[in-house]
Structure formats: structure tokens, C-alpha cells
Enzyme design. Structure first.
Site, PDB file in Angstrom:
ATOM      1  N   TYR A 153     -81.312  14.932 -27.962  1.00  0.00           N
ATOM      2  CA  TYR A 153     -81.271  13.630 -27.283  1.00  0.00           C
ATOM      3  C   TYR A 153     -82.643  12.959 -27.274  1.00  0.00           C
ATOM      4  O   TYR A 153     -82.739  11.725 -27.371  1.00  0.00           O
ATOM      5  CB  TYR A 153     -80.732  13.779 -25.860  1.00  0.00           C
ATOM      6  CG  TYR A 153     -79.227  13.878 -25.808  1.00  0.00           C
ATOM      7  CD1 TYR A 153     -78.427  12.770 -26.061  1.00  0.00           C
ATOM      8  CD2 TYR A 153     -78.604  15.091 -25.534  1.00  0.00           C
ATOM      9  CE1 TYR A 153     -77.049  12.853 -26.026  1.00  0.00           C
ATOM     10  CE2 TYR A 153     -77.219  15.189 -25.495  1.00  0.00           C
ATOM     11  CZ  TYR A 153     -76.442  14.068 -25.746  1.00  0.00           C
ATOM     12  OH  TYR A 153     -75.076  14.156 -25.719  1.00  0.00           O
ATOM     13  N   HIS A 207     -75.278  10.041 -24.363  1.00  0.00           N
ATOM     14  CA  HIS A 207     -75.494  11.030 -23.309  1.00  0.00           C
ATOM     15  C   HIS A 207     -74.566  10.781 -22.122  1.00  0.00           C
ATOM     16  O   HIS A 207     -74.035  11.729 -21.517  1.00  0.00           O
ATOM     17  CB  HIS A 207     -76.954  10.986 -22.847  1.00  0.00           C
ATOM     18  CG  HIS A 207     -77.292  12.050 -21.846  1.00  0.00           C
ATOM     19  ND1 HIS A 207     -77.175  11.849 -20.491  1.00  0.00           N
ATOM     20  CD2 HIS A 207     -77.726  13.328 -22.003  1.00  0.00           C
ATOM     21  CE1 HIS A 207     -77.530  12.950 -19.852  1.00  0.00           C
ATOM     22  NE2 HIS A 207     -77.866  13.859 -20.734  1.00  0.00           N
TER      23      HIS A 207
END
Length: 205
Positions: free
Chosen positions: A40, A55
């Protein structure tokens, strides 16, 4: 890592990353969270809004990653010892947007590396792996985790893990694959297939 033509990424579904670290570095056994955070962060380097959207999305993410592969290793109670400092990671996705942003972010952050616990991994190379058009035997490099919910006599519900010796394992696995196909391509999955687990090894998740 060099550069790569982003317009070619639509054909990519799996990449193999080679990292270098210090010889003798000890990688913790449970490193999935570190890898997820690193992925991420890399996406965020390329496109902050995409990383945040992915996310926060509550459905299927449509990407997966392997555990770290350390070919030359020793194992002790503290973790996996890298004897030559070479570590590999596989990342797969049918989503070209994910892979485009991941590789863009990796090229931006390849001088910073990623951390797995206290171990710093520096990107060394990226290889696009061609997926087979047809196969008889498939070996997974990411863990498969299936569970189901059963109704108890007292009205409560209980969740339990499914193993390959349970017929429900195959039913849930097949339905899961079809459901993901339909969600990703937005069409009904008419494919019919059967499979058998030839060999498995239980791992703690």
C-alpha cells in the site's frame, strides 16, 4: 529496476520481485502484515487516491502476494535467516490499474526499499512471469484459507476452517472463484470445472 512501458502492463498478471538485504538478516515468520503495508505504501507513492480507495474498499481487492521466498536460508526460533541476502516476492492481479500503479510506485521508491520488521529489503529486479494457458497440476504460492458457517442446535452460528478432506472445501472454493470472476468481469460465469488437492500443508495464519 530500470524502466518499463506502462501500456504493456495490461497483459501482466504476475510479477516476481528480487530483493537484496544483509547476509544473515532474520526475517520474522509472520511477515504478511509488513508486506501488505509495504504494498500500500508503494501504491501510495504512485497514486495516493487509488491507494486510499483500494485500502478502504470493503470487497475483493483482486490482488494477492506470496510469502517471502528465501532460497538459501536457515531457520531458528527468531525467524528465517537469509544466508546470501537474496529474497523473492510474487505479486499477482488481473487488474492492470493495480499493477501499473504498483510498478510506478516501485520505480519511485526503489532507492528507499521496504521494511519487513527491522529488515530492509532493497529492490534489485522485476520479472514478468508468463501464466500458462493450460495446466494439469497447479501449485499455489500463496496460502488458501477457506471457512464456513454452520448452524448449531441452540440457534447459534459457528465459523470453522475448511480443509481439503472436507467436501465443503471444494464447494466453497469453486463458488468463491466463480463469484470473484463475476464481480471482476461483470458477467455471469458459465465455466464448469473440478479439481482435487493432491498435497497440502497446514499453516497457521
Amino acid at each position: 529496476l530500470g524502466s518499463m512501458a506502462y501500456d504493456k502492463l495490461c497483459e501482466i498478471m504476475r510479477v516476481k520481485l528480487k530483493f537484496k538485504t544483509e547476509k544473515g538478516a532474520v526475517i520474522p515468520f509472520n511477515h504478511q502484515y509488513y508486506l501488505s503495508s509495504a504494498i500500500y505504501n508503494i501504491l501510495n507513492s504512485a497514486d495516493r487516491s487509488y491507494s486510499k480507495k483500494l485500502h478502504n474498499y470493503r470487497g475483493y481487492k483482486f490482488f494477492t502476494f506470496s510469502l517471502l521466498n528465501v532460497p538459501k536460508r536457515e531457520v531458528d526460533k527468531n525467524g528465517i535467516i537469509t544466508k546470501n541476502g537474496i529474497v523473492y516476492l510474487h505479486i499477482s492481479s488481473p487488474n492492470s490499474e493495480f499493477l501499473t500503479n504498483f510498478i510506478k510506485g516501485l520505480l519511485k521508491s526503489d532507492t528507499e526499499g521496504i521494511f519487513v520488521g527491522n529488515v530492509k529489503l532493497m529492490p534489485d529486479s522485476l520479472t514478468v512471469e508468463e501464466l500458462p494457458k493450460k495446466f494439469d497440476i497447479l501449485k499455489t504460492i500463496s496460502p488458501i484459507y477457506l471457512k464456513t458457517v454452520v448452524d448449531l442446535d441452540n440457534g447459534d452460528k459457528r465459523v470453522y476452517d475448511l480443509l481439503p478432506n472436507d467436501e465443503k472445501f471444494y464447494e466453497n472454493f469453486k463458488n468463491n472463484l466463480k463469484r470473484k470472476y463475476e464481480m471482476f468481469y461483470n458477467v455471469k460465469c458459465d465455466y464448469d470445472f473440478n479439481f482435487e488437492v493432491l498435497k497440502s500443508k497446514q499453516k497457521r495464519v
